[in-house]
Design an enzyme around this catalytic site. Sequence first.
Site, short mmCIF file in Angstrom:
data_model
loop_
_atom_site.label_atom_id
_atom_site.label_comp_id
_atom_site.label_asym_id
_atom_site.label_seq_id
_atom_site.Cartn_x
_atom_site.Cartn_y
_atom_site.Cartn_z
N ARG A 103 9.64 -1.36 -19.10
CA ARG A 103 8.21 -1.57 -19.26
C ARG A 103 7.60 -0.29 -19.85
NH1 ARG A 103 3.36 -1.62 -14.90
NH2 ARG A 103 1.82 -2.52 -16.29
N HIS A 192 -1.98 -4.58 -19.26
CA HIS A 192 -1.59 -5.74 -18.44
C HIS A 192 -1.15 -6.92 -19.32
CE1 HIS A 192 -4.40 -4.39 -14.91
NE2 HIS A 192 -3.17 -3.94 -14.74
N GLY A 222 -5.60 -6.66 -9.40
CA GLY A 222 -4.71 -5.94 -8.51
C GLY A 222 -5.34 -4.59 -8.24
N VAL A 342 -5.10 -9.01 -5.40
CA VAL A 342 -6.38 -9.50 -4.90
C VAL A 342 -6.59 -10.94 -5.36
CG1 VAL A 342 -8.88 -9.14 -4.91
CG2 VAL A 342 -7.34 -7.16 -4.93
N GLU A 344 -4.52 -13.24 -6.17
CA GLU A 344 -3.64 -14.25 -5.58
C GLU A 344 -3.92 -14.47 -4.10
OE1 GLU A 344 0.50 -13.19 -6.37
OE2 GLU A 344 -0.04 -12.65 -8.42
N GLU A 395 5.71 -9.78 -13.72
CA GLU A 395 5.93 -8.98 -14.93
C GLU A 395 7.41 -8.72 -15.17
OE1 GLU A 395 2.88 -6.48 -13.17
OE2 GLU A 395 2.08 -6.12 -15.17
P1 AMP Z 1 -1.29 -5.24 -7.01
O1 AMP Z 1 -1.72 -4.05 -7.80
O2 AMP Z 1 -1.23 -6.51 -7.81
O3 AMP Z 1 -0.07 -5.02 -6.17
O4 AMP Z 1 -2.48 -5.52 -5.95
C1 AMP Z 1 -2.82 -4.58 -4.97
C2 AMP Z 1 -4.14 -4.99 -4.33
O5 AMP Z 1 -3.99 -6.31 -3.78
C3 AMP Z 1 -4.59 -4.09 -3.18
O6 AMP Z 1 -5.96 -3.81 -3.29
C4 AMP Z 1 -4.35 -4.95 -1.96
O7 AMP Z 1 -5.27 -4.67 -0.96
C5 AMP Z 1 -4.60 -6.34 -2.50
N1 AMP Z 1 -3.99 -7.35 -1.64
C6 AMP Z 1 -2.68 -7.54 -1.38
N2 AMP Z 1 -2.52 -8.53 -0.48
C7 AMP Z 1 -3.77 -8.96 -0.16
C8 AMP Z 1 -4.30 -9.95 0.73
N3 AMP Z 1 -3.50 -10.71 1.48
N4 AMP Z 1 -5.65 -10.09 0.78
C9 AMP Z 1 -6.44 -9.32 0.02
N5 AMP Z 1 -6.03 -8.39 -0.82
C10 AMP Z 1 -4.70 -8.20 -0.91
#
Ligand code: AMP
Length: 409
Positions: A103, A192, A222, A342, A344, A395
């Site tokens: 990546r 992204h 995210g 966030v 998902e 990804e």
């Molecule tokens: P990523 O960069 O895609 O890994 O996303 C990270 C973000 O997703 C962080 O702010 C986490 O707090 C949020 N996140 C992960 N799981 C949850 C959940 N079950 N509810 C709310 N936010 C989440």
Amino acid sequence: MTRVLVINAGSSSIKYQLVEADTGERLASGLVERIGEPLGHVVHQSLINDAHGAGGSGDGGETVVERELPVLDHTAGFAAMVEAFAATGHPVDSLGITALGHRVVQGGGDFIEPTLLDDGVANRIHELGELAPLHNPGHYQAIVAARRLFPGLPQVAVFDTAFHQTMPPESSRYAIDPAIAADHGIRRYGFHGISHQVVSRRAAEFLGRPLASLKQIVLHLGNGASACAIDGGRSVDTSMGLTPLAGLVMGTRSGDIDPGAILHLLRRGLDVDDIDELLNKRSGLLGFAGTNDFRDVRAAAEAGNADAQLAIAVYVHRIRAYLGAYLLELGGADAIVFTAGVGENNAAVRAEICADLDWFGIRIDPDRNEADARGPRRISSDDSRVEVLVIPTDEEAEIARQAWELVRG
Ligand code: AMP
């Protein structure tokens, strides 16, 4: 067997996944971190079982290997990865790996598709570090080390910017002196892209409709966050710009801010590094609410914390502003797609983003939205004109697919 070892390296870490390129199945994954510090950390998870036909003496279950050891540089990092594979009973040379996929965050205007790595490509990735100082130097170090360690395997760079190279000039150009823009490579690149690409394709598959027929707005929410307007599978606009700092409010990044504010801070005595740190590392949700973890921000907001409530209000407001802009740019949308940590997982934020959009034909079904589910799913109501979906991003599977497609020829 079409197995690709996917590498996502930073300046002090190497994340990797072994992926079955045809299916996207993950066979192993791991992280080598704190490279260059006195004590590094390795965690490796193997999911290889007898059905995968891999050699070795693993017992076929899920195995985790963890190590604390000094990891001097990226070459030592890959050596630690190789050792971890062997420790689970599945040495790398027994696994039928056909290619490596790296990546790369910034491909500039040079790389519009996945590219086979040679010295020239690697050097260009290094030069593009000027535009992505937090990312490309680490990618480059990993590429050099991996090419040395696996000389017999083709290695492919897959760029986060490539998907957005289809943006028309009215999206990609900034309204500044064109000579200066050209001289310094200043334009909107967008990031992204690997995620926006895989998510938009899987959304089309989920809907059972040709990708080429769909107008989609993908919200990758995210720790980093970006929106993308996609017409027929092609990116036509996105919220990140020259760097991944622009656009939406993120975990620690400000997103959009008046460039005049930066001049103002400079004139008031902050230097470039202060402002870089402020906007990249101490802003966004963290700046408002003291944490960049959306779960904690949400919990604090629900407990009545006004700073956390403001953080979410600005976060949602910004996303809605982009959503509105992209609905106009695309002339409407067939699907709005939520993805990443966030997007998902947080039903409340999805509901807030889609609130009161009846006029646009966007209506969420609260039960579908709040259902405790994981995979691709529809959260719009049956009478919503626009499909609202949650599609998990992947990804690594996309990098494996693109790398394999190139190598297969
Ligand atoms: P990523 O960069 O895609 O890994 O996303 C990270 C973000 O997703 C962080 O702010 C986490 O707090 C949020 N996140 C992960 N799981 C949850 C959940 N079950 N509810 C709310 N936010 C989440």
